[in-house]
Write a protein that holds these residues in place. Structure first.
Motif, mmCIF file in Angstrom:
data_model
loop_
_atom_site.group_PDB
_atom_site.id
_atom_site.type_symbol
_atom_site.label_atom_id
_atom_site.label_comp_id
_atom_site.label_asym_id
_atom_site.label_seq_id
_atom_site.Cartn_x
_atom_site.Cartn_y
_atom_site.Cartn_z
ATOM 1 N N CYS A 25 25.010 -11.758 -24.207
ATOM 2 C CA CYS A 25 25.164 -13.056 -23.520
ATOM 3 C C CYS A 25 24.794 -14.199 -24.454
ATOM 4 C CB CYS A 25 24.290 -13.086 -22.272
ATOM 5 S SG CYS A 25 24.611 -11.720 -21.142
ATOM 6 N N LEU A 93 33.106 -19.269 -22.123
ATOM 7 C CA LEU A 93 31.875 -19.536 -21.386
ATOM 8 C C LEU A 93 31.021 -20.499 -22.208
ATOM 9 C CD1 LEU A 93 30.888 -15.923 -20.254
ATOM 10 C CD2 LEU A 93 31.607 -17.797 -18.742
ATOM 11 N N CYS A 101 24.490 -17.955 -22.898
ATOM 12 C CA CYS A 101 25.448 -18.302 -21.846
ATOM 13 C C CYS A 101 24.730 -19.064 -20.731
ATOM 14 C CB CYS A 101 26.062 -17.013 -21.303
ATOM 15 S SG CYS A 101 27.112 -17.277 -19.865
ATOM 16 N N TYR A 103 25.166 -19.056 -17.730
ATOM 17 C CA TYR A 103 25.005 -18.295 -16.480
ATOM 18 C C TYR A 103 23.843 -17.307 -16.561
ATOM 19 C CZ TYR A 103 29.340 -20.387 -15.076
ATOM 20 O OH TYR A 103 30.297 -21.309 -14.739
ATOM 21 N N LEU A 104 23.195 -17.250 -17.727
ATOM 22 C CA LEU A 104 22.093 -16.301 -17.899
ATOM 23 C C LEU A 104 20.792 -16.895 -17.354
ATOM 24 C CD1 LEU A 104 21.536 -13.512 -19.182
ATOM 25 C CD2 LEU A 104 20.789 -14.736 -21.233
ATOM 26 N N CYS A 109 22.162 -12.054 -15.489
ATOM 27 C CA CYS A 109 23.301 -12.915 -15.146
ATOM 28 C C CYS A 109 23.209 -13.364 -13.689
ATOM 29 C CB CYS A 109 24.592 -12.134 -15.367
ATOM 30 S SG CYS A 109 26.066 -13.109 -15.014
ATOM 31 N N LEU A 111 25.660 -14.480 -11.999
ATOM 32 C CA LEU A 111 26.920 -14.227 -11.296
ATOM 33 C C LEU A 111 26.902 -12.849 -10.638
ATOM 34 C CD1 LEU A 111 29.439 -15.382 -14.054
ATOM 35 C CD2 LEU A 111 28.882 -16.606 -11.938
ATOM 36 N N PRO A 117 33.300 -12.224 -15.874
ATOM 37 C CA PRO A 117 34.497 -12.023 -16.709
ATOM 38 C C PRO A 117 34.656 -10.553 -17.089
ATOM 39 C CG PRO A 117 33.226 -13.911 -17.476
ATOM 40 C CD PRO A 117 32.384 -13.226 -16.429
ATOM 41 N N CYS A 120 32.607 -9.230 -20.000
ATOM 42 C CA CYS A 120 31.176 -9.015 -19.738
ATOM 43 C C CYS A 120 30.963 -7.627 -19.139
ATOM 44 C CB CYS A 120 30.648 -10.060 -18.760
ATOM 45 S SG CYS A 120 30.734 -11.739 -19.376
HETATM 46 S S1 SF4 Z 1 27.193 -11.349 -18.207
HETATM 47 FE FE1 SF4 Z 1 26.844 -13.350 -17.213
HETATM 48 S S2 SF4 Z 1 25.279 -14.355 -18.469
HETATM 49 FE FE2 SF4 Z 1 26.196 -12.707 -19.709
HETATM 50 S S3 SF4 Z 1 27.864 -13.675 -20.859
HETATM 51 FE FE3 SF4 Z 1 28.747 -12.806 -18.966
HETATM 52 S S4 SF4 Z 1 28.706 -14.516 -17.517
HETATM 53 FE FE4 SF4 Z 1 27.319 -15.046 -19.158
#
Ligand code: SF4
Ligand code: SF4
Length: 180
Positions: A25, A93, A101, A103-104, A109, A111, A117, A120
């Protein structure tokens, strides 16, 4: 050090990885151009999963990016040229100032799994023709603790059909199946 016996499923492997390494990430600023692209359909799912964050950037389709894609998809050169024309951009991202990232979180994560995605969900696995392979990533604990693809699958509690399905979804999302 790698394990000498077949590993057991370890749902904490990515957590343990985060204690030691940057994980998948994270991207160094100079590597952002080589990050996996995020297709429209993936981006729609990500936005629905975390509407409070607008976590995508546009980056240039540099020669190095296109070369890397062609290495990953050796039979899709023409489709890559169509989907990722030189001098245009693609979505990735977004990373924060430390390269993680957006979103981390400290708990992993943010999400839900079903909207992440495809790349991922797929990492560290890849598919080359009929062969299921892996990236050799030094900072990936799965790669470090296992010797074979089979062992890595076991450690992550995944199987080959699952990986092939994720790969097929990724190809489709990126428009590589059009015209086939
Ligand atoms: S798993 Fe989640 S935090 Fe890691 S790169 Fe993918 S979207 Fe970003
Ligand atoms: S897939 Fe590999 S690099 Fe990514 S968090 Fe898990 S162990 Fe780390």
């Amino acid at each position: 050090m790698k394990a000498s016996t077949m590993p057991q499923i370890d749902p904490t492997v990515c957590e343990r990885c985060a204690e030691k390494y940057h994980t998948c990430c994270h991207a160094e600023p100079q590597d952002i151009e080589l990050c996996f692209p995020l297709s429209d359909s993936e981006w729609e799912r990500v936005k629905a999963g975390a509407p409070e964050i607008n976590g995508a950037n546009e980056v240039a389709n540099t020669p190095e990016f296109i070369k890397t894609l062609k290495r990953l998809f050796p039979h899709d050169g023409k489709k890559i040229d169509i989907q990722f024309p030189a001098n245009e951009t693609h979505r990735v991202l977004q990373s924060n100032e430390k390269g993680y990232c957006v979103y981390l979180t400290e708990q992993g994560c943010r999400l839900p799994r079903e909207v992440r995605p495809w790349f991922c969900l797929l990492f560290p696995f890849w598919v080359r023709g009929k062969e299921l392979t892996m990236f050799t990533a030094q900072g990936c604990l799965v790669c470090r603790e296992t010797d074979t693809v089979e062992e890595s699958l076991e450690l992550l509690g995944m199987d080959k059909p699952q990986v092939r399905e994720l790969f097929a979804s990724l190809r489709s999302a990126w428009g590589f199946d059009k015209g086939e």
